[in-house]
Design a protein around this motif. Structure first.
Motif, PDB file in Angstrom:
ATOM      1  N   TRP A  60       0.830  -1.224   0.000  1.00  0.00           N
ATOM      2  CA  TRP A  60       0.000   0.000   0.000  1.00  0.00           C
ATOM      3  C   TRP A  60       0.857   1.264   0.000  1.00  0.00           C
ATOM      4  N   LEU A  63       1.252   3.549  -3.077  1.00  0.00           N
ATOM      5  CA  LEU A  63       0.323   4.599  -3.518  1.00  0.00           C
ATOM      6  C   LEU A  63       0.771   5.991  -3.074  1.00  0.00           C
ATOM      7  N   PRO A 122      -1.797  -7.432  -2.252  1.00  0.00           N
ATOM      8  CA  PRO A 122      -1.694  -7.136  -0.819  1.00  0.00           C
ATOM      9  C   PRO A 122      -2.658  -8.005  -0.005  1.00  0.00           C
ATOM     10  N   TYR A 140      -9.091  -7.347  -4.956  1.00  0.00           N
ATOM     11  CA  TYR A 140      -8.080  -6.386  -5.371  1.00  0.00           C
ATOM     12  C   TYR A 140      -8.507  -5.643  -6.632  1.00  0.00           C
ATOM     13  N   CYS A 147     -10.119   2.810  -6.720  1.00  0.00           N
ATOM     14  CA  CYS A 147      -9.044   3.810  -6.755  1.00  0.00           C
ATOM     15  C   CYS A 147      -9.136   4.655  -8.017  1.00  0.00           C
TER      16      CYS A 147
END
Ligand SMILES: Nc1ncnc2c1ncn2[C@@H]1O[C@H](COP(=O)(O)OP(=O)(O)OP(=O)(O)O)[C@@H](O)[C@H]1O
Ligand SMILES: [Mg+2]
Lengths: 286, 237
Positions: A60, A63, A122, A140, A147
């Protein structure tokens, strides 16, 4: 159920293409430069995710790192390279951005080698969400869809609703007049390039667990993104959005149901659009 | 005599090989209104574009407040307090009226915010009605009003208007001239290019006539009018 899976895949792929294409089209619309190295920025993001996952185990982090690193990388590229090429001929711009591709690829080869690497999804999203009876879909991939939608909405609000966004639209239309009203157009260019870069880097980071990372990963995405930009209308971000969804769907469904011709489908689509509407299918402005 | 806001000396400007400005000098003092006249293609717009840094003079200097700004970036020149309304108006068609104004609005270099958005909307009520419209939805007259309003909200010390009344209906022209007088009376220095001799000579403190990139006359409007023959030769009126 297979169709539903393909539709979701098409949506996810299209939205990812939008993240890449939006920066490409924005940079073209405001700076007037076709950045062939945009795919390399995507590659940087993918490898960034790989390195972060491998060294920290916390994917993560890619990002925020992609956002901040992308902005810094983009601002630096604009300030020290692209800025000096706006008034040069197109051929010079092509040579510059092509040279950048080679530099990025050599740099990647030197630092990280030429092997394929898979990047694990992840742990937080390593499960499937039931969508319909007997059918569940990767959490995911849902995360990637979310996102992309969130970033797309943020980009839209930024461009359409803020003062900076209005200045960017003004600069795309009449750069000289932006200076005349007392605004440093060079700063506007830098911001646009930085945001475009960050979007490509983040797209690469999101894509890494889905597609693995490998040399030249940016090339295929770059070419399809060009198709998206052309169909959407050069310089139009909203056009790129609808066009990316269309291409994502056509490509995904084509590969699933008509694999023999799918590779060609989007290029035929592009040629047809260019014949009928040379300015693109969607939107006429950023 | 107060110090000149703009003191441009011996400007020579070229477009590629064509020598357009051939040694033009121009001074503009605080609060002064100067009319710049001349027939088509004589170099009026080129002089203004040179002052704004949009084209660089090959020779000559431009002092603003006594500081050398020759070759400075346009936004820096604008930020010394110069607002420029170009030929063709230069409004942003892809922005709403409100956005055209809000991206330009800023305090003047003395911190003054006398010209804010509500005040220019009061000055041009038609713009207030059109505030949510796109720049591409305005009539020619409304575009010109927006261009002037956008210039004013930068709270300039100098307003440069290039052909602000060209191609407008008589009623709208009157409104623009009325505004120009109002701006002048508010103490903003104005450099005015316009082809309507009667109007320019009526508002200007001083006029300058360009012929083929050279100044052939500089002085009071009355002095220009007094020499009708030469004036006709220079201006074709
Ligand atoms: N970008 C350009 N490139 C080459 N020549 C130009 C350019 N702009 C103007 N010119 C030429 O320079 C000369 C002066 O033009 P300029 O626009 O300054 O005249 P003007 O006095 O403003 O005329 P008008 O009253 O028609 O606006 C003209 O001969 C014009 O053809
Ligand atoms: Mg002119």
């Amino acid at each position: 159920m297979n169709l539903l899976a393909q539709l979701l895949n098409g949506l996810q792929y299209g939205l990812l293409l939008f993240l890449i294409a939006s920066g490409l089209t924005l940079v073209f619309g405001v700076l007037g430069v076709i950045n062939l190295a945009h795919g390399s920025l995507f590659m940087v993001g993918a490898y960034l995710a790989y390195v972060i996952a491998k060294t920290t185990g916390a994917l993560w982090l890619a990002l925020p790192a992609g956002l901040i690193g992308g902005i810094m990388l983009g601002a630096g590229l604009e300030r020290f390279l692209f800025r000096h090429f706006y008034h040069r001929e197109h051929l010079d711009q092509v040579l510059l951005t092509f040279a950048l591709i080679l530099l990025f690829e050599e740099g990647r080869s030197f630092l990280l080698g030429n092997d394929f690497h898979s990047v694990p999804v992840p742990a937080l999203f390593d499960f499937s969400i039931p969508v319909a009876p007997g059918f569940s879909y990767s959490a995911y991939r849902f995360f990637v869809i979310g996102c992309c939608l969130a970033l797309g909405a943020a980009l839209y609000l930024w461009i359409e609703r803020t003062r900076m966004g209005a200045i960017i639209r003004a600069a795309a239309e009449k750069p000289e007049m932006v200076d005349v009203i007392g605004i440093d157009a060079r700063r506007v260019h830098m911001v646009v390039f930085a945001i475009g870069t960050a979007l490509a880097v983040i797209a690469g980071a999101l894509a890494a667990p889905l597609y693995s990372v490998y040399p030249g990963i940016g090339d295929g995405f770059l070419i399809i993104s060009f198709v998206v930009v052309v169909i959407g209308g050069l310089g139009s971000v909203s056009g790129a959005f609808w066009s990316a969804l269309l291409i994502g769907m056509v490509d995904t469904l084509g590969k699933a149901y008509m694999p023999a011709v799918a590779g060609l489908a989007i290029y035929v689509l592009m040629a047809a659009v260019l014949l009928v509407r040379p300015s693109g299918l969607f939107g006429q402005r950023a | 005599m107060s110090a000149a806001l703009i003191d441009a000396r011996d400007l020579h400007t070229y477009y590629d090989d064509s020598h357009i400005l051939r040694g033009v000098s121009l001074r503009l003092r605080a609060g002064e209104t100067v009319g710049l006249m001349g027939r088509n293609g004589m170099g009026k717009s080129t002089l203004i574009r040179t002052l704004m840094g949009l084209v660089k003079p090959r020779r000559g200097t431009i002092l603003i407040d006594g500081r050398d700004m020759t070759g400075a970036a346009t936004f820096r020149i604008a930020r010394t307090g110069i607002a420029y309304v170009p030929e063709g108006r230069g409004i942003f068609a892809s922005l709403r009226v409100a956005e055209n104004l809000s991206i330009a609005a800023r305090p003047g270099i003395d911190g003054s915010v006398a010209w804010d958005i509500p005040r220019v909307l009061q000055l041009f009520p038609r713009l207030a009605e059109r505030i949510g419209n796109g720049g591409d939805q305005l009539s020619g007259g409304e575009q010109q009003m927006l261009a002037i309003a956008r210039a004013l909200v930068t709270n300039p010390r100098i307003l440069i208007l290039d052909e602000a009344t060209e191609g407008l209906a008589p009623l709208i022209r009157d409104e623009i001239w009325h505004t120009i007088r109002l701006v002048r009376d508010s103490g903003i220095a104005t450099l005015l290019v316009d082809k309507t001799v009667a109007e320019v000579t009526a508002v200007a403190d001083r006029v300058m006539v360009l012929v083929k990139g050279e100044t052939v006359f500089e002085g009071r409007p009355t002095a220009l009018m007094a020499d009708a023959d030469r004036m006709h030769g220079w201006l074709g009126v």
